[in-house]
Design a protein around this motif. Structure first.
Motif, PDB file in Angstrom:
ATOM      1  N   LEU A  76       0.830  -1.207   0.000  1.00  0.00           N
ATOM      2  CA  LEU A  76       0.000   0.000   0.000  1.00  0.00           C
ATOM      3  C   LEU A  76       0.864   1.256   0.000  1.00  0.00           C
ATOM      4  N   ARG A  77       1.997   1.184   0.670  1.00  0.00           N
ATOM      5  CA  ARG A  77       2.927   2.315   0.685  1.00  0.00           C
ATOM      6  C   ARG A  77       3.353   2.652  -0.743  1.00  0.00           C
ATOM      7  N   VAL A  80       0.347   4.147  -2.788  1.00  0.00           N
ATOM      8  CA  VAL A  80       0.134   5.560  -2.483  1.00  0.00           C
ATOM      9  C   VAL A  80       1.125   6.417  -3.268  1.00  0.00           C
ATOM     10  N   HIS A  81       2.356   5.970  -3.344  1.00  0.00           N
ATOM     11  CA  HIS A  81       3.376   6.679  -4.132  1.00  0.00           C
ATOM     12  C   HIS A  81       2.982   6.694  -5.609  1.00  0.00           C
ATOM     13  N   PHE A  83       0.097   6.613  -6.897  1.00  0.00           N
ATOM     14  CA  PHE A  83      -1.041   7.486  -7.167  1.00  0.00           C
ATOM     15  C   PHE A  83      -0.689   8.957  -6.932  1.00  0.00           C
ATOM     16  N   ILE A  85       1.085  10.572  -4.387  1.00  0.00           N
ATOM     17  CA  ILE A  85       1.336  11.190  -3.074  1.00  0.00           C
ATOM     18  C   ILE A  85       2.772  10.885  -2.690  1.00  0.00           C
ATOM     19  N   ARG A  86       3.578  11.922  -2.534  1.00  0.00           N
ATOM     20  CA  ARG A  86       5.018  11.706  -2.406  1.00  0.00           C
ATOM     21  C   ARG A  86       5.553  11.935  -0.985  1.00  0.00           C
ATOM     22  N   ASP A  88       6.560  10.084   1.424  1.00  0.00           N
ATOM     23  CA  ASP A  88       6.823   8.673   1.726  1.00  0.00           C
ATOM     24  C   ASP A  88       7.026   8.395   3.211  1.00  0.00           C
ATOM     25  N   VAL A  91       3.676   8.385   4.963  1.00  0.00           N
ATOM     26  CA  VAL A  91       2.888   7.233   4.523  1.00  0.00           C
ATOM     27  C   VAL A  91       3.455   5.955   5.143  1.00  0.00           C
ATOM     28  N   VAL A  95       1.297   3.363   7.420  1.00  0.00           N
ATOM     29  CA  VAL A  95       0.957   1.968   7.081  1.00  0.00           C
ATOM     30  C   VAL A  95       1.626   0.989   8.041  1.00  0.00           C
TER      31      VAL A  95
ATOM     32  N   THR B  13      -0.614  11.223 -11.202  1.00  0.00           N
ATOM     33  CA  THR B  13      -1.748  10.444 -10.702  1.00  0.00           C
ATOM     34  C   THR B  13      -2.342   9.483 -11.737  1.00  0.00           C
TER      35      THR B  13
END
Lengths: 113, 132
Positions: A76-77, A80-81, A83, A85-86, A88, A91, A95, B13
């Protein structure tokens, strides 16, 4: 992240991925059968309680849940990256905290039974 | 290096929508949501079991019995098989090559071995749960 830590989370990810590949289809089938009203006999309270009371049962449930949680956390980490979202560090902390919490809860409930 | 190097604009994205391989990669990664979901679902079940109350357990089991959940689990099962289990087995010979003497064991042996083991494990779990 230091290299040593990376080896640990990657190892848990790989071990968890292998385990979930083998075990989760059957687990989902058990949920499916239950939701269809065909509750498997050993998921009745007495039988399942007896299974979770035995050391073999506790060990199996703990190993499966522990590795699955850490596999999902690491993956999941990365999701998220991917998608966009940076953040890290944040995040990763989130998680891995949730995975730790799940691990502790699993151990707690299994020891209570 | 030129003063203004050309940087190809790539969306942070939606980058994976450009290529089929990337889409499949993202679909595979998304199985981690299912793993997290079913892990915590099982932990919830353990919490109810640990309470030691037969009534609570029975009402939990009864609450599972609805068409919506059945459809969710059926879809989740197919999704998990095609985007986690099968790709993981396909990848196994690359991740864990087996050497016998001087030769590498053919990939197909390792893949078939995984499928055979998976069938045995699945049957064992279903038998253990009393579903067979």
């Amino acid at each position: 992240m230091t290299i040593a830590k990376k080896a640990v989370v990657w190892g848990l990810f790989a071990a968890g991925g292998t385990l979930t590949s083998f075990v989760y289809p059957a687990l989902i089938v058990l949920f499916l059968l239950t939701s269809m009203g065909m509750v498997p006999a050993n998921l009745q309270f007495d039988q399942f309680y007896a299974f979770a009371s035995s050391w073999v049962g506790k060990l199996c449930l703990f190993v499966v849940l522990f590795l699955s949680l850490w596999h999902a956390a690491h993956r999941l980490r990365v999701v998220v990256h991917d998608f966009g979202i940076r953040q890290d560090k944040l995040v990763a902390r989130a998680v891995y905290t949730v995975a730790s919490l799940g691990t502790v809860l699993t151990a707690f409930y299994l020891l209570t039974i | 290096m030129s003063r203004r190097p050309y940087v190809r604009p790539i969306s942070k994205t939606t980058w994976f929508m450009r290529n089929g391989r990337y889409k499949i990669y993202v679909l595979r990664e998304l199985t981690s949501f299912l793993v997290a979901f079913y892990s915590f679902y099982t932990i919830c079940a353990l919490a109810i079991l640990a309470s030691g109350s037969v009534e609570k357990w029975d009402s939990f089991i009864t609450a599972q019995q609805c068409t919506g959940w059945a459809i969710f689990h059926a879809v989740a099962l197919l999704y998990f098989l095609f985007f986690q289990t099968f790709p993981w087995f396909k990848l196994a010979p690359k991740a864990m090559p087996v050497q016998v003497g001087d030769k590498k064991l053919p990939d197909s042996y390792i893949i078939v071995g995984h499928y055979v083991a998976w069938i045995f494990i699945s049957v064992f779990i279903l038998w253990l749960a009393g579903a067979l």
